[in-house]
Design a protein around this motif. Structure first.
Motif, PDB file in Angstrom:
ATOM      1  N   ARG A 235      12.284  -3.808  -3.112  1.00  0.00           N
ATOM      2  CA  ARG A 235      11.387  -4.958  -3.663  1.00  0.00           C
ATOM      3  C   ARG A 235      10.095  -4.916  -2.850  1.00  0.00           C
ATOM      4  NH1 ARG A 235      16.092  -7.943  -3.195  1.00  0.00           N
ATOM      5  NH2 ARG A 235      15.493  -8.833  -1.223  1.00  0.00           N
ATOM      6  N   SER A 236       9.970  -4.415  -1.716  1.00  0.00           N
ATOM      7  CA  SER A 236       8.637  -4.500  -0.913  1.00  0.00           C
ATOM      8  C   SER A 236       7.666  -3.622  -1.468  1.00  0.00           C
ATOM      9  CB  SER A 236       8.897  -3.862   0.523  1.00  0.00           C
ATOM     10  OG  SER A 236       9.364  -2.410   0.257  1.00  0.00           O
ATOM     11  N   ALA A 237       8.001  -2.732  -2.413  1.00  0.00           N
ATOM     12  CA  ALA A 237       6.806  -1.853  -3.135  1.00  0.00           C
ATOM     13  C   ALA A 237       6.557  -2.368  -4.368  1.00  0.00           C
ATOM     14  CB  ALA A 237       7.508  -0.336  -3.342  1.00  0.00           C
ATOM     15  N   TYR A 238       7.058  -3.600  -4.797  1.00  0.00           N
ATOM     16  CA  TYR A 238       6.507  -4.090  -5.935  1.00  0.00           C
ATOM     17  C   TYR A 238       6.289  -5.449  -5.845  1.00  0.00           C
ATOM     18  CZ  TYR A 238       8.614  -0.229  -8.404  1.00  0.00           C
ATOM     19  OH  TYR A 238       9.189   1.024  -8.709  1.00  0.00           O
ATOM     20  N   PRO A 239       4.769  -5.900  -5.551  1.00  0.00           N
ATOM     21  CA  PRO A 239       4.509  -7.016  -5.321  1.00  0.00           C
ATOM     22  C   PRO A 239       4.437  -8.021  -6.149  1.00  0.00           C
ATOM     23  CG  PRO A 239       2.610  -5.541  -5.718  1.00  0.00           C
ATOM     24  CD  PRO A 239       3.987  -4.863  -5.560  1.00  0.00           C
ATOM     25  N   LEU A 240       4.541  -7.825  -7.534  1.00  0.00           N
ATOM     26  CA  LEU A 240       4.769  -8.631  -8.509  1.00  0.00           C
ATOM     27  C   LEU A 240       6.405  -9.132  -8.782  1.00  0.00           C
ATOM     28  CD1 LEU A 240       2.211  -7.552 -11.085  1.00  0.00           C
ATOM     29  CD2 LEU A 240       1.907  -9.335  -9.328  1.00  0.00           C
ATOM     30  N   THR A 241       7.398  -8.323  -8.019  1.00  0.00           N
ATOM     31  CA  THR A 241       8.813  -8.878  -8.503  1.00  0.00           C
ATOM     32  C   THR A 241       8.834 -10.283  -8.168  1.00  0.00           C
ATOM     33  OG1 THR A 241       9.569  -6.745  -7.974  1.00  0.00           O
ATOM     34  CG2 THR A 241      11.122  -8.694  -7.385  1.00  0.00           C
ATOM     35  N   GLY A 242       9.446 -10.950  -9.295  1.00  0.00           N
ATOM     36  CA  GLY A 242       9.794 -12.470  -9.454  1.00  0.00           C
ATOM     37  C   GLY A 242       8.455 -13.117  -9.630  1.00  0.00           C
ATOM     38  N   ARG A 243       7.100 -12.619  -9.668  1.00  0.00           N
ATOM     39  CA  ARG A 243       6.195 -13.245  -9.975  1.00  0.00           C
ATOM     40  C   ARG A 243       5.719 -12.929 -11.403  1.00  0.00           C
ATOM     41  NH1 ARG A 243       4.324 -15.714  -5.741  1.00  0.00           N
ATOM     42  NH2 ARG A 243       5.030 -14.952  -3.727  1.00  0.00           N
ATOM     43  N   LEU A 244       6.161 -11.854 -12.189  1.00  0.00           N
ATOM     44  CA  LEU A 244       5.937 -11.364 -13.450  1.00  0.00           C
ATOM     45  C   LEU A 244       6.846 -12.079 -14.321  1.00  0.00           C
ATOM     46  CD1 LEU A 244       3.852  -9.911 -15.242  1.00  0.00           C
ATOM     47  CD2 LEU A 244       5.376  -7.742 -14.552  1.00  0.00           C
ATOM     48  N   ILE A 245       6.615 -12.863 -15.282  1.00  0.00           N
ATOM     49  CA  ILE A 245       7.425 -13.485 -16.381  1.00  0.00           C
ATOM     50  C   ILE A 245       7.396 -12.609 -17.626  1.00  0.00           C
ATOM     51  CG2 ILE A 245       8.083 -15.537 -17.167  1.00  0.00           C
ATOM     52  CD1 ILE A 245       8.280 -15.450 -14.198  1.00  0.00           C
ATOM     53  N   SER A 246       8.346 -12.213 -18.169  1.00  0.00           N
ATOM     54  CA  SER A 246       8.171 -11.426 -19.277  1.00  0.00           C
ATOM     55  C   SER A 246       8.088 -12.276 -20.703  1.00  0.00           C
ATOM     56  CB  SER A 246       9.466 -10.490 -19.536  1.00  0.00           C
ATOM     57  OG  SER A 246      10.698 -11.287 -19.816  1.00  0.00           O
ATOM     58  N   LEU A 247       8.213 -11.759 -21.739  1.00  0.00           N
ATOM     59  CA  LEU A 247       7.964 -12.475 -23.070  1.00  0.00           C
ATOM     60  C   LEU A 247       9.090 -13.433 -23.263  1.00  0.00           C
ATOM     61  CD1 LEU A 247       6.450 -10.039 -25.613  1.00  0.00           C
ATOM     62  CD2 LEU A 247       5.550 -12.076 -24.916  1.00  0.00           C
ATOM     63  N   CYS A 248      10.336 -12.765 -22.784  1.00  0.00           N
ATOM     64  CA  CYS A 248      11.633 -13.793 -23.126  1.00  0.00           C
ATOM     65  C   CYS A 248      11.692 -14.831 -21.955  1.00  0.00           C
ATOM     66  CB  CYS A 248      12.810 -13.105 -23.018  1.00  0.00           C
ATOM     67  SG  CYS A 248      13.346 -12.248 -21.653  1.00  0.00           S
ATOM     68  N   ASN A 249      10.598 -15.271 -21.022  1.00  0.00           N
ATOM     69  CA  ASN A 249      10.594 -16.130 -20.079  1.00  0.00           C
ATOM     70  C   ASN A 249      11.583 -15.909 -18.964  1.00  0.00           C
ATOM     71  OD1 ASN A 249       9.239 -18.564 -19.091  1.00  0.00           O
ATOM     72  ND2 ASN A 249      10.872 -19.787 -19.783  1.00  0.00           N
ATOM     73  N   THR A 250      11.617 -14.725 -18.603  1.00  0.00           N
ATOM     74  CA  THR A 250      12.435 -14.086 -17.485  1.00  0.00           C
ATOM     75  C   THR A 250      11.934 -13.438 -16.308  1.00  0.00           C
ATOM     76  OG1 THR A 250      14.141 -14.084 -19.106  1.00  0.00           O
ATOM     77  CG2 THR A 250      14.625 -12.910 -17.119  1.00  0.00           C
ATOM     78  N   PRO A 251      11.999 -13.694 -15.199  1.00  0.00           N
ATOM     79  CA  PRO A 251      11.420 -12.872 -14.135  1.00  0.00           C
ATOM     80  C   PRO A 251      11.753 -11.405 -14.251  1.00  0.00           C
ATOM     81  CG  PRO A 251      12.413 -14.606 -13.133  1.00  0.00           C
ATOM     82  CD  PRO A 251      12.726 -14.484 -14.656  1.00  0.00           C
TER      83      PRO A 251
END
Length: 573
Positions: A235-251
């Protein structure tokens, strides 16, 4: 309540008074009561209480409101003290009976409803599930998600009857009851005093019959810790984990490099996980990590370049925790003046009583109302000071934000992904995908693009003219019906447009032939010679493919930090 506070912040004000039936409905504690009343007061809105026929626009009304708040809190404390004392006595009994609430997973209440006799025993059906999870996690080395899917396939469900999930497994199976064979009364969530001790009584460890042996519990704990360590590293290498919301409204979560055959970093919608066998998953595309991170960080760098661009608190963010630091300071000063005035009045009564040689009982009776009023004012003053202290506690975060805004664009651009993640967290950045992901290549990188990048060459700007074709024709094999020429122009078009081979088929014919030709010509040096002969043709750079879908980037920061930051920024200017 949230809607009311949001409406109250609108300009012009839609109302100037809030009416409640009785004081204790505002809040049972002074903190809840006064912070709400003060937040409204700072916006120019007053409170009226029906059953007492008072409002906060008058001195007498505010005085009576203090009494109402004090009575509400006294009732609350009495009820709470009696309840907590009874629970404490029950927990201290040897072989403590069950003190109430749902038992931990793996246990059930024996003799439920029999006063003083009910206690927790192992629930064999749930204990069997715990032992099954231990075997899958420790022996088979499965992840929590894999275990949840396996349990569902075997028809094993949670106590509530819903399918297991990773979160449920983590909370239920890795609990203190299962791992340590005990539950703590007044544990981690108990209210503590300044010395770190629970306010309502000492913590008490209540022993439970063990489901796993101590050795098994240690092995399960170690396996879970190792899984968490690996997951945290990815997770540390992905700063948008949990902050990026997809088209189906899922993180979305970062997809680790080792799971991707072509080695690219990606974000994967969590809706693609099949948590239950046969469950329909979303069809959201993978998102290339590098371009979307670059786009988001570019916007953040621009935002940080102008601290005023962070904006001001919006009405939706106004709640009972907000308020003006200056207003709180004035409020405290006013309460100090009232306390001093009351104390002066008490002193004057004492002097007058002494001159009249009144008894001590008469003096006590004469000053009783004044002393009670002082006590209420002192409590209010303490609450106002505590609220101000909380605002001031945000200053270090505001200073950090201000220091970040001082960094140059180059310094911000050079930040590592881990450093970017910290700033995105400070700004509460949320990125929402609002459209489909652009067409992208899958599998290995485009060999045509890779060749031009390695050679540091631009690409011919258009299809070849007849004169240009005659220059390179001697370098190439003969072909029927212009097939070789179409292959050459298809290769140029692929590099120029940055599209997959199939997208060129309608215009240039068989792209598999063109791909085979390129592989041969690039290997034997023919393609290098062709580009050398065409050195004088008009060329264009390789396209930079935009693999970022339409996105909305939002940043939010606690309004108290924002106010402090803007004050500091203006001071420095």
């Amino acid at each position: 309540m949230k809607r009311l506070m949001a409406d109250a912040a609108h300009v012009p004000r839609p109302f100037d008074v809030v009416v409640v039936n009785e004081g204790r409905t505002i809040g049972r504690t002074g903190r809840a009561f006064w912070r709400w009343a003060w937040a409204l007061e700072d916006m120019g809105i007053f409170v009226a209480i029906v059953d007492a026929d008072i409002d906060s626009t008058t001195v007498e009304g505010r005085r009576e409101m203090r009494r109402q708040a004090d009575r509400a809190e006294a009732e609350y404390q009495t009820i709470r003290t009696r309840t907590q004392s009874g629970l404490q006595e029950k927990a201290q009994v040897e072989d403590s009976p069950h003190i109430g609430g749902r038992p931990p997973y793996g246990y059930r209440i024996h003799d439920k409803g029999r006063k003083g006799n009910s206690h927790l025993v192992v629930a064999e059906d749930e204990a069997a599930t715990i032992r099954r999870v231990f075997s899958m996690m420790v022996t088979e080395n499965l992840t929590l998600r894999q275990i949840a899917i396996r349990l569902h396939a075997e028809g094993i469900k949670c106590r509530s009857g819903v399918p297991w999930s990773s979160a449920n497994l983590r909370d239920r199976i890795l609990s203190r009851a299962v791992l340590d064979g005990e539950m703590i009364f007044r544990g981690d969530h108990a209210q503590i005093d300044a010395n770190g001790k629970p306010v309502r009584g000492e913590s008490i460890a209540i022993a439970l019959p063990r489901i796993l042996t101590e050795d098994q519990a240690d092995r399960l704990r170690a396996a879970a810790a190792e899984r968490a360590r690996k997951s945290g590293r990815r997770r540390s290498a992905y700063p948008l984990t949990g902050r990026l919301i997809s088209l189906c409204n899922t993180p979305c979560t970062g997809a680790s490099n080792e799971t991707m055959a072509h080695g690219r970093r990606n974000y994967r919608c969590n809706g693609k996980f099949e948590r239950i066998p046969g469950q329909r998953t979303c069809d959201c595309s993978y998102l290339a990590a590098d371009p979307i991170e670059a786009r988001v960080w570019s916007e953040v760098v621009t935002l940080l370049g102008n601290v005023k661009g962070l904006g001001t608190p919006t009405p939706e963010r106004v709640d009972m925790t907000g308020g003006s630091q200056t207003a709180h300071a004035h409020r405290i000063a006013d309460l100090d003046r009232q306390i001093n005035g009351m104390n002066a009045a008490i002193a004057a009564v004492r002097v007058a009583s002494a001159k009249q040689q009144q008894s001590a009982d008469a003096l006590t009776a004469a000053t009783k109302a004044l002393r009670e009023e002082v006590e209420l004012l002192v409590e209010m003053r303490a609450e106002a000071a505590a609220w101000l202290g909380e605002i001031e506690d945000f200053r270090p975060r505001a200073v950090n934000l201000l220091e970040i805004t001082k960094l140059t664009r180059d310094q911000l651009a050079a930040m590592t992904l881990e450093e970017q993640a910290e700033i995105l967290a400070l700004l509460h950045v949320k990125v929402t995908v609002e459209g489909p992901v652009p067409l992208r290549r899958t599998g290995m990188k485009c060999t045509v693009e890779a060749w031009y990048r390695a050679a540091k060459l631009d690409v011919p700007a258009s299809d070849l003219s007849d004169d240009e074709w005659r220059l390179i024709a001697p370098l190439l094999p003969k072909g029927r019906n212009g097939r070789v020429r179409r292959s050459v122009e298809a290769i140029f078009a692929k590099a120029r447009r940055g599209v997959p081979w199939p997208a060129l088929r309608a215009e240039y014919g068989s792209t598999s032939t063109a791909s085979q030709h390129f592989n041969v010509w690039s290997a034997n040096g023919t393609w290098e010679r062709i580009n050398a002969v065409l050195a004088d043709v008009t060329r264009v750079p390789l396209p930079e493919l935009d693999l970022v879908p339409p996105i909305r980037i939002e940043a939010r920061i606690d309004q108290r930090v924002m106010l402090i930051t803007q004050e500091s920024f203006r001071t420095e200017q």
